[in-house]
Design a protein around this motif. Sequence first.
Motif, mmCIF file in Angstrom:
data_model
loop_
_atom_site.group_PDB
_atom_site.id
_atom_site.type_symbol
_atom_site.label_atom_id
_atom_site.label_comp_id
_atom_site.label_asym_id
_atom_site.label_seq_id
_atom_site.Cartn_x
_atom_site.Cartn_y
_atom_site.Cartn_z
ATOM 1 N N PHE A 41 0.835 -1.207 0.000
ATOM 2 C CA PHE A 41 0.000 0.000 0.000
ATOM 3 C C PHE A 41 0.868 1.254 0.000
ATOM 4 O O PHE A 41 0.644 2.184 -0.792
ATOM 5 C CB PHE A 41 -0.908 -0.019 1.229
ATOM 6 N N SER A 42 1.882 1.297 0.847
ATOM 7 C CA SER A 42 2.742 2.476 0.958
ATOM 8 C C SER A 42 3.521 2.721 -0.328
ATOM 9 O O SER A 42 3.655 3.866 -0.775
ATOM 10 C CB SER A 42 3.716 2.314 2.132
ATOM 11 N N LEU A 43 4.020 1.652 -0.938
ATOM 12 C CA LEU A 43 4.791 1.797 -2.174
ATOM 13 C C LEU A 43 3.925 2.343 -3.299
ATOM 14 O O LEU A 43 4.367 3.214 -4.072
ATOM 15 C CB LEU A 43 5.399 0.452 -2.574
ATOM 16 N N PHE A 44 2.700 1.876 -3.399
ATOM 17 C CA PHE A 44 1.828 2.357 -4.468
ATOM 18 C C PHE A 44 1.376 3.792 -4.220
ATOM 19 O O PHE A 44 1.234 4.563 -5.175
ATOM 20 C CB PHE A 44 0.630 1.427 -4.644
ATOM 21 N N VAL A 45 1.131 4.162 -2.975
ATOM 22 C CA VAL A 45 0.796 5.560 -2.680
ATOM 23 C C VAL A 45 1.959 6.464 -3.056
ATOM 24 O O VAL A 45 1.788 7.519 -3.685
ATOM 25 C CB VAL A 45 0.441 5.735 -1.192
ATOM 26 N N PHE A 46 3.172 6.050 -2.694
ATOM 27 C CA PHE A 46 4.370 6.822 -3.014
ATOM 28 C C PHE A 46 4.544 6.943 -4.524
ATOM 29 O O PHE A 46 4.807 8.031 -5.054
ATOM 30 C CB PHE A 46 5.586 6.149 -2.380
ATOM 31 N N GLY A 47 4.395 5.825 -5.231
ATOM 32 C CA GLY A 47 4.523 5.849 -6.689
ATOM 33 C C GLY A 47 3.467 6.706 -7.350
ATOM 34 O O GLY A 47 3.746 7.430 -8.312
ATOM 35 N N GLN A 48 2.245 6.654 -6.855
ATOM 36 C CA GLN A 48 1.162 7.471 -7.410
ATOM 37 C C GLN A 48 1.435 8.957 -7.223
ATOM 38 O O GLN A 48 1.273 9.756 -8.156
ATOM 39 C CB GLN A 48 -0.161 7.089 -6.748
ATOM 40 N N ILE A 49 1.858 9.332 -6.025
ATOM 41 C CA ILE A 49 2.119 10.744 -5.739
ATOM 42 C C ILE A 49 3.227 11.287 -6.632
ATOM 43 O O ILE A 49 3.160 12.433 -7.109
ATOM 44 C CB ILE A 49 2.480 10.920 -4.248
ATOM 45 N N LEU A 50 4.248 10.486 -6.893
ATOM 46 C CA LEU A 50 5.357 10.937 -7.726
ATOM 47 C C LEU A 50 4.996 10.961 -9.211
ATOM 48 O O LEU A 50 5.506 11.794 -9.967
ATOM 49 C CB LEU A 50 6.579 10.043 -7.514
ATOM 50 N N SER A 51 4.131 10.058 -9.640
ATOM 51 C CA SER A 51 3.857 9.936 -11.081
ATOM 52 C C SER A 51 2.899 11.001 -11.593
ATOM 53 O O SER A 51 3.004 11.423 -12.749
ATOM 54 C CB SER A 51 3.299 8.546 -11.399
ATOM 55 N N ILE A 52 1.955 11.453 -10.784
ATOM 56 C CA ILE A 52 0.937 12.398 -11.263
ATOM 57 C C ILE A 52 1.555 13.708 -11.762
ATOM 58 O O ILE A 52 1.218 14.180 -12.861
ATOM 59 C CB ILE A 52 -0.129 12.646 -10.182
ATOM 60 N N PRO A 53 2.474 14.357 -11.022
ATOM 61 C CA PRO A 53 3.103 15.574 -11.577
ATOM 62 C C PRO A 53 3.866 15.306 -12.866
ATOM 63 O O PRO A 53 3.883 16.157 -13.767
ATOM 64 C CB PRO A 53 4.052 16.022 -10.455
ATOM 65 N N CYS A 54 4.472 14.124 -12.975
ATOM 66 C CA CYS A 54 5.207 13.787 -14.197
ATOM 67 C C CYS A 54 4.253 13.635 -15.376
ATOM 68 O O CYS A 54 4.580 14.003 -16.500
ATOM 69 C CB CYS A 54 6.020 12.513 -13.976
ATOM 70 N N TYR A 55 3.065 13.087 -15.132
ATOM 71 C CA TYR A 55 2.050 13.004 -16.180
ATOM 72 C C TYR A 55 1.716 14.390 -16.719
ATOM 73 O O TYR A 55 1.644 14.606 -17.935
ATOM 74 C CB TYR A 55 0.781 12.342 -15.649
#
Length: 317
Positions: free
Chosen positions: A20-34
């Motif tokens: 859960f923590s890894l996916f939350v972290f990955g999601q938070i980082l990926s959205i600005p890059c999108y």
Amino acid sequence: MGSFSSTLTNIPSYWPKVSFSLFVFGQILSIPCYFFVGYHILFEKSARKALHNHVIIILLFYNFLGITFDLSLTLNYDRVGYVSLFSPTLCRFWQLVDDGIWYGGVFLMMWASFERHILVFHSNFVRTPSQLFLIHYIPLIFFALYAPLLYFYLIFLYPCDEHFDSTLVLCDEMCFYATIPNWFLVYDSFVDYTIPILFIVVFSISLLLRFIRQKQRLQQAVTWRQCRKMTIQLTLVSTTYLIFDLPYVIIFLVQSCGYPDFGSNIIMPYIASLTYVPAIVLPYATLLALPGLKQKFRNLFFWKRHQRQIVPFTTHA
């Protein structure tokens, strides 16, 4: 795809929280890059008009929906144990994004891995408007819309007894599974997922090998840098599907060959959730391959740093 939590007893008790923590972290980082990559492609004329970026634009849009809508609902379900803001409309759109949009991304990636062969080695096939229409735009539209339209029909229009449960991920299984002919379930498993993933692997590896083998000829015959960037872009994006989707396909194929218990102890807690990873990695893989983006990224940070500089106040005598 589905919840990251699991009722299986053979997994470490800490794994659901770690996942859960890894996916939350990955999601938070990926959205600005999108947003950053999408802005560059859409507002830079040369990037927007490049044929090899057309499929990337739709891929970014589909995977952004998966990251912001599907993954958010799944993570929230794991956090609270039920579907927040529960309603039939929300459930239907969640199922559409989780299946129709996600499968659409897989088909687009399959087409991209094949089209790169044309754009790199047979660019003369897409020189005239009629060639562009037949070879580029028609396949692009078909592969972009096939799965979303199919699942829109199955979820919103197919006649079946709907039942939504707020205590289950995706509000329970889609109702068409109970009444649709068995041949379609086989078709859906193989044609809509397994075969496209295998084609992505084959087309991508063959493109990379073909590119390496003909490197010298390409340098002499066509624009070397353009071909190199197209190949790098596809390799980076398709590698994520190779690493994180192929294990699921392998387990499915082995189970279909008469070993139903193969991988059953790892597919739900570990393998199934990995299918979200390509959507997290996609904008970064695109970022590394698009021209000028790295410099713009550096300029953005330098600009912010300069904005924070304090200008000393001076007085005049």
